[in-house]
Motif scaffolding. Structure first.
Motif, mmCIF file in Angstrom:
data_model
loop_
_atom_site.group_PDB
_atom_site.id
_atom_site.type_symbol
_atom_site.label_atom_id
_atom_site.label_comp_id
_atom_site.label_asym_id
_atom_site.label_seq_id
_atom_site.Cartn_x
_atom_site.Cartn_y
_atom_site.Cartn_z
ATOM 1 N N ILE A 231 -4.401 -4.484 -4.363
ATOM 2 C CA ILE A 231 -4.829 -5.007 -2.986
ATOM 3 C C ILE A 231 -6.098 -5.606 -2.847
ATOM 4 C CG2 ILE A 231 -4.535 -4.886 -0.569
ATOM 5 C CD1 ILE A 231 -2.392 -2.644 -1.052
ATOM 6 N N CYS B 43 0.838 -1.097 -0.072
ATOM 7 C CA CYS B 43 0.145 0.033 -0.109
ATOM 8 C C CYS B 43 1.114 1.266 -0.009
ATOM 9 C CB CYS B 43 -0.945 -0.035 1.258
ATOM 10 S SG CYS B 43 -1.753 1.608 1.474
ATOM 11 N N ILE B 44 0.461 2.168 -1.030
ATOM 12 C CA ILE B 44 1.479 3.343 -1.016
ATOM 13 C C ILE B 44 0.655 4.567 -0.323
ATOM 14 C CG2 ILE B 44 2.887 2.674 -2.882
ATOM 15 C CD1 ILE B 44 0.670 4.451 -4.648
ATOM 16 N N ARG B 45 -0.405 4.142 0.538
ATOM 17 C CA ARG B 45 -1.043 5.149 1.113
ATOM 18 C C ARG B 45 -1.831 6.376 0.459
ATOM 19 N NH1 ARG B 45 -0.539 6.326 6.602
ATOM 20 N NH2 ARG B 45 0.198 8.397 6.169
ATOM 21 N N CYS B 46 -2.112 6.083 -0.808
ATOM 22 C CA CYS B 46 -2.362 7.019 -1.943
ATOM 23 C C CYS B 46 -3.664 7.585 -1.401
ATOM 24 C CB CYS B 46 -2.450 6.636 -3.319
ATOM 25 S SG CYS B 46 -3.767 5.372 -3.437
ATOM 26 N N GLY B 47 -4.359 6.934 -0.768
ATOM 27 C CA GLY B 47 -5.948 7.691 -0.394
ATOM 28 C C GLY B 47 -6.859 7.493 -1.156
ATOM 29 N N MET B 48 -6.617 6.896 -2.326
ATOM 30 C CA MET B 48 -7.803 6.861 -3.456
ATOM 31 C C MET B 48 -8.696 5.987 -2.976
ATOM 32 S SD MET B 48 -5.705 6.478 -7.051
ATOM 33 C CE MET B 48 -4.590 7.784 -7.349
ATOM 34 N N CYS B 49 -8.581 5.068 -2.231
ATOM 35 C CA CYS B 49 -9.690 4.338 -1.515
ATOM 36 C C CYS B 49 -10.454 4.996 -0.819
ATOM 37 C CB CYS B 49 -9.017 2.891 -0.805
ATOM 38 S SG CYS B 49 -7.893 3.462 0.209
ATOM 39 N N GLN C 54 -7.532 1.921 3.503
ATOM 40 C CA GLN C 54 -6.161 1.569 3.935
ATOM 41 C C GLN C 54 -5.801 1.094 5.477
ATOM 42 O OE1 GLN C 54 -7.022 4.577 3.685
ATOM 43 N NE2 GLN C 54 -5.066 5.931 3.727
ATOM 44 N N CYS D 273 -7.752 0.728 -6.020
ATOM 45 C CA CYS D 273 -6.366 0.600 -5.296
ATOM 46 C C CYS D 273 -5.290 0.442 -6.500
ATOM 47 C CB CYS D 273 -6.257 -0.813 -4.540
ATOM 48 S SG CYS D 273 -4.556 -0.712 -3.758
ATOM 49 N N PRO D 274 -4.342 1.333 -6.576
ATOM 50 C CA PRO D 274 -3.201 1.175 -7.709
ATOM 51 C C PRO D 274 -2.089 0.037 -7.285
ATOM 52 C CG PRO D 274 -2.754 3.240 -6.241
ATOM 53 C CD PRO D 274 -4.047 2.390 -6.017
ATOM 54 N N SER D 275 -2.316 -0.329 -6.377
ATOM 55 C CA SER D 275 -1.421 -1.408 -5.527
ATOM 56 C C SER D 275 -1.934 -2.706 -5.710
ATOM 57 C CB SER D 275 -0.835 -1.335 -4.111
ATOM 58 O OG SER D 275 -0.128 -0.104 -4.074
ATOM 59 N N LEU E 77 -8.499 -5.486 -0.975
ATOM 60 C CA LEU E 77 -8.978 -5.049 0.359
ATOM 61 C C LEU E 77 -10.164 -5.809 1.111
ATOM 62 C CD1 LEU E 77 -8.340 -1.527 -0.583
ATOM 63 C CD2 LEU E 77 -7.108 -2.362 1.018
HETATM 64 S S1 SF4 Z 1 -6.029 2.616 -2.511
HETATM 65 FE FE1 SF4 Z 1 -4.629 0.819 -2.376
HETATM 66 S S2 SF4 Z 1 -2.435 1.842 -2.179
HETATM 67 FE FE2 SF4 Z 1 -3.804 3.633 -2.122
HETATM 68 S S3 SF4 Z 1 -4.151 3.684 0.206
HETATM 69 FE FE3 SF4 Z 1 -5.596 2.498 -0.480
HETATM 70 S S4 SF4 Z 1 -4.884 0.526 -0.113
HETATM 71 FE FE4 SF4 Z 1 -3.354 1.764 -0.176
#
Ligand code: SF4
Ligand code: SF4
Lengths: 350, 604
Positions: B422, B369-375, B386, B418-420, B424
């Motif tokens: 994951i 997770c890059i904590r991008c906050g898109m979620c 996240q 999620c760009p990673s 979730l």
């Molecule tokens: S969208 Fe994915 S990568 Fe970005 S904060 Fe949420 S869990 Fe992390």
């Protein structure tokens, strides 16, 4: 019929991390272009050197840590860190200064904390701050004079030679202080009109810095438009800086004016490309606003009363410290709840 | 014009609805066999009420429910019951469950139907009863029994009745097609439900990507009070909570139900079922299902008999087996994959997607997770996905719950953006599951502790009572003795032995007198001659004997209690010594009974 067993959702938006990072890197191009036009080849050489070194260091560390190398190198995060350092270091900084910054960023600030996603501090800024403290002379005297108005701009090879040999004496002739530095040091003894008489401010250096900042602003707006970053952090960084400057420094005879704060130094690069590094920033809407405003305020404080001319790196790092705290106290209010659940479990249950 | 509110977050995934809206709703051919799970919805499973080999008629109930929560199952067509057995059923875990297998005879011979054409002249209870007997459960998602839903808590008044025609998931077109072609039936069903609930407002909400459905429903509601509200297309606006927010600006309280804020949502398919059940007396035996995906040459929308194997539907829609990679029941956002296409269509099956590998590719491997906050940006419930992921993965359930894990509606948006890459939602499901298991265990442990404490308290109380009784008797005896002694002293000085004898004979006299009095009572319990003899013999030593018997009784009772609670524990744990303990309890029960009887006789 081999039926795939997967959990929902079955559809995904295809915009992986590597892709995001690539777009961020592309968005720095206008700024890099302005740097090259106004300050010569230095930054471009730095950028290439730093990216190459960052990829090498990342690969070596992944290998040591027994992680899949290609899988992580492909995420483009190491390259981005290298790029950001190449953009922020002085254009004529000797090669070993850049090297120390990059290695510190990748090895210390990123991989030793567990790699992508686990680093609490912005790697590029850790590297930058380290060399700024360790090699103050090299870091403050290597800002190039704008190439455009320069009689005999150093060629690509000359620039390369300066960077590789790291000979300070040859640099002296080509370098001068940044507008931020100049204004800060002279305003105590002079009026603003007098300060602005200095060649740094004429058609020269300041104009170059303005274009560079405009370039990064343009790239940043494009990132916003692409929804790769959100508005919260850049707006609050610039807002915090502007607010401080309005509250404390409206008198241009005493303090650096707002226009110079916004258009000189690493302001736009910092607001759109560095403070927005998701890994080390706060996460919620409200948290991002606090985080960004904190950076803006600190940039102003350090620039005005601190010992360093530019302050983006320190401001970002200081706010990185505050991120866990901010995150704890700024969760959004969940649908159907009266208020947000702040703090840690067991306390302030709402 | 109804005011519309927005909900936070949401996404606009590729809709892919055109695949299955080009043709009118079709009726597939009759499959070879229909498989009807006894449980097709939330609640208690129904109990089969037909036997293997029996011939049943279309619409005849073949499984009934006894509890309040659950709905019966009906034969979708006439035919013979082939089996009642475990079969694979549609479930995320790919499990098997009890099903009735029906071989259609092709006659389509209906059982007797009882239309309630003039339902307004009947009681609301009668109509609700009809809805229940017709086996109607929500045709949207979880399949909540509709009659239960139509009975909101007594202290809650439903002011707004919403018919949910949003259908926001990509691919699914069942409601859209039903609204286009069966608008009248839908509006009739809505009117019946409105008659039951007497709301102030009735709204049909439809996303603006379904203009044909909007036009059809508008036409069907012309001249009525029902509002048709066109809402912007955004996923998940068809989620109950989001739809309520869009239409009313209100939020359903966490852990509450829409009726708490005076709202109720029903699905369009449910409205059709209600209308058919009440006006035509037809139970729920079919439903409209989308069969789509690029592995089909002929995707479309079908009116499917419940129990029809998915396989059969896929064949009807022109399955290209080589192209099929993933088979999904439900939509691509919230549906689940099937292991086998042999599972049947049930009351909640709104969509089957036969996807190619290109269409829904395998997700790339999970990255950090890059904590991008898109979620968080896109989460319609305004959660912090996240952080939930972080805590769920680390097993920090307390922290996950603190961040409102249980408010997650599992819409899948966070994973989608999620760009990673994951997964979730998968982590949240796992965490929720673990927490539920833990809670159940806690509850069990608490119950066991409470039971133990209660037993302890009871034993102490009994001990105390026994003690009190003993003291009371001792006091009485001492008094009697004192009285006797006083009498004896009155009569003149005598030896202690004589004294004792006098006391004894006094007791005997007393006992005899009591006995006589008892015997003269007409309702005296019958005593066997043998025990009469015994009691005569024992009379002289009655006082100490009662004590002994009492002790025996309390011991037996204590033992019985112990055995009983052991048995309860064993039953709760499904231990294998249950039978043995049952025998032991029975034995101890007899012992207690005997002791009681003996004591009662002794006291006589
Ligand atoms: S969208 Fe994915 S990568 Fe970005 S904060 Fe949420 S869990 Fe992390
Ligand atoms: S699945 Fe849960 S956490 Fe994720 S977006 Fe939907 S509601 Fe939010």
């Amino acid at each position: 019929m081999a039926l795939a067993q997967q959990t929902s959702p079955h559809a995904r938006r295809a915009r992986p991390t590597s892709n995001l990072m690539l777009w961020v890197m592309l968005a720095t191009l206008p700024g890099l272009l302005a740097q090259t036009i106004f300050f010569g080849w230095g930054n471009l050489i730095n950028v290439i050197w730093c990216i190459a070194l960052a990829l090498g260091a990342e690969a070596a560390m992944l290998r040591l840590r027994g992680r899949p190398i290609a899988f992580f190198l492909k995420d483009n995060t190491a390259a981005l860190t290298g790029l950001l350092l190449g953009l922020s270091l002085p254009p004529l900084a000797p090669w070993w200064v850049s090297a120390v910054a990059v290695l510190a960023a990748i090895i210390l600030a990123k991989q030793l904390y567990g790699g992508l996603g686990s680093n609490p501090f912005n790697p590029a800024m850790v590297g930058y701050a380290l060399v700024l403290i360790s090699f103050p002379v090299a870091m403050t005297t290597t800002w190039a004079e704008p190439a455009l108005i320069w009689q005999s701009a150093p060629s690509l090879l000359e620039t390369l030679n300066i960077i590789v040999s790291g000979q300070q004496s040859t640099i002296d002739a080509f370098t001068m202080a940044t507008p931020l530095d100049q204004y800060k040091h002279n305003i105590s003894a002079q009026t603003s009109t007098e300060v602005l008489q200095h060649p740094t401010f004429g058609e020269g250096v300041a104009r170059g810095w303005e274009w560079v900042n405009a370039g990064f602003l343009l790239g940043g707006i494009w990132l916003l438009f692409m929804r790769i970053i959100t508005w919260n952090i850049p707006v609050s960084v610039l807002g915090g800086l502007a607010a401080m400057s309005v509250v404390f420094g409206t008198n241009a005879d005493l303090y650096t004016p707002l226009s110079i704060h916004l258009l000189a130094g690493a302001t736009m690069l910092g607001a759109f490309f560095i403070a927005t590094d998701p890994v080390s920033a706060a996460t919620s809407h409200q948290g991002k606003l606090i985080y960004g405003a904190g950076i803006g305020v600190l940039v102003y404080l350090i620039r005005t009363w601190g010992a360093y001319p530019d302050a983006v790196a320190f401001a970002v790092l200081l706010m990185n410290f505050a991120v866990p705290f901010i995150d704890y106290y700024t969760p959004p209010r969940t649908y159907g709840h009266h208020k947000a659940r702040r703090g840690i479990p067991g306390r302030n249950q709402g | 014009m109804t005011q519309l509110w927005d909900f936070s977050g949401g996404i606009h995934p590729a809709e892919n609805k055109y695949l299955s809206t080009t043709r009118p709703i079709e009726t597939p051919t009759l499959p070879e066999r229909l498989v009807l799970p006894l449980q097709q919805h939330i609640g208690a499973p129904a109990e089969a009420c037909v036997s293997v080999g029996e011939r049943v008629l279309k619409g005849q109930p073949i499984a009934k429910v006894t509890g309040a929560f659950g709905v019966p199952v009906h034969a979708p067509t006439s035919g013979n019951i082939e089996a009642i057995s475990m079969q694979p059923v549609p479930h995320p875990s790919g499990m098997s469950d009890w099903c009735i297998t029906l071989i259609p005879d092709g006659q389509e011979e209906w059982a007797e139907r009882d239309p309630m054409t003039d339902y307004r002249s009947l009681t609301r209870e009668a109509v609700l009863q009809r809805i229940r007997e017709s086996g109607i459960a929500g045709l949207g998602g979880a399949g909540f029994p509709t009659d239960v839903k139509l009975r909101p808590p007594k202290d809650r008044k439903v002011n707004t009745l919403i018919l949910n025609g949003a259908e926001c998931e990509p691919y699914i077109t069942a409601d859209d097609m039903a609204m286009r072609e069966r608008a009248d039936e839908i509006v009739t069903g809505l009117r019946i439900m409105a008659w039951i609930l007497r709301p102030e407002r009735c709204i049909v909400a439809i996303e603006d990507n379904k203009p044909e459905a909007v036009a059809a429903i508008r036409k069907a509601t012309e001249g009525t009070q029902t509002e048709v509200v066109v809402i912007p297309t955004k996923y998940p606006s068809g989620g109950e909570k989001q739809l309520i927010q869009i239409l009313t600006g209100m939020e359903v309280p966490s852990g509450g139900i829409p009726a708490d804020i005076g709202v109720m949502c029903q699905n369009t398919g449910t409205a059709i079922a209600v209308s058919r059940a009440v006006l035509h007396g037809e139970p729920l035996i079919s439903r409209i299902t989308t069969v789509t995906g690029r592995a089909l040459s002929n995707p479309g929308t079908f009116d499917v008999l419940l129990g029809t194997p998915v396989e059969h539907l896929l064949t009807q829609a022109g399955l290209e087996s080589e192209a099929l990679r993933r088979l999904i029941l439900g939509g691509p956002m919230m549906g689940y994959t099937l292991e086998t296409p042999s599972v049947p269509v049930v009351k909640t099956t709104n969509c089957v997607i036969a996807a190619t590998g290109q269409e829904l590719p395998t997700p790339p491997p999970e990255q950090p997770c890059i904590r991008c906050g898109m979620c968080a940006e896109a989460c319609p419930m305004e959660l912090l996905p996240q952080q939930l992921f972080w805590h769920s993965k680390a097993g920090e359930h307390e922290k996950a719950e603190h961040l409102n894990l249980f408010d997650c509606i599992e819409c899948g948006i966070c994973s989608y953006v999620c760009p990673s890459s994951i997964p979730l939602v998968q982590y949240y499901r796992a965490a929720k599951g673990e927490i539920r298991v833990q809670r159940a265990e806690h509850l069990k442990a608490d119950r066991a502790r409470e039971r133990f404490e209660a037993r302890q308290a009871r034993l102490e109380r009994e001990q105390q009572e026994k003690e009190d009784r003993r003291k009371e008797r001792a006091r009485a005896a001492a008094e009697a003795q004192a009285r006797n002694q006083a009498e004896a002293e009155d009569a003149g000085p005598e030896s202690p032995a004589a004294d004792n004898r006098a006391a004894k004979s006094a007791l005997v006299e007393q006992a005899l007198a009591r006995k006589k009095a008892k015997a003269s009572q007409p309702a005296a319990p019958a005593v066997s001659p043998e025990s009469k003899g015994e009691s005569k013999v024992e009379t002289t030593e009655q006082a100490p004997d009662i004590d002994a018997l009492e002790k025996q009784l309390s011991q037996a009772t204590a033992k019985l209690n112990t055995m009983q609670s052991m048995l309860e524990d064993a039953r709760a744990e499904n231990a294998d010594n249950v039978e043995k303990l049952e025998r032991a309890v029975a034995k101890n029960h007899d012992r207690v009974k005997r002791a009681e009887k003996a004591l009662a006789e002794a006291r006589n």
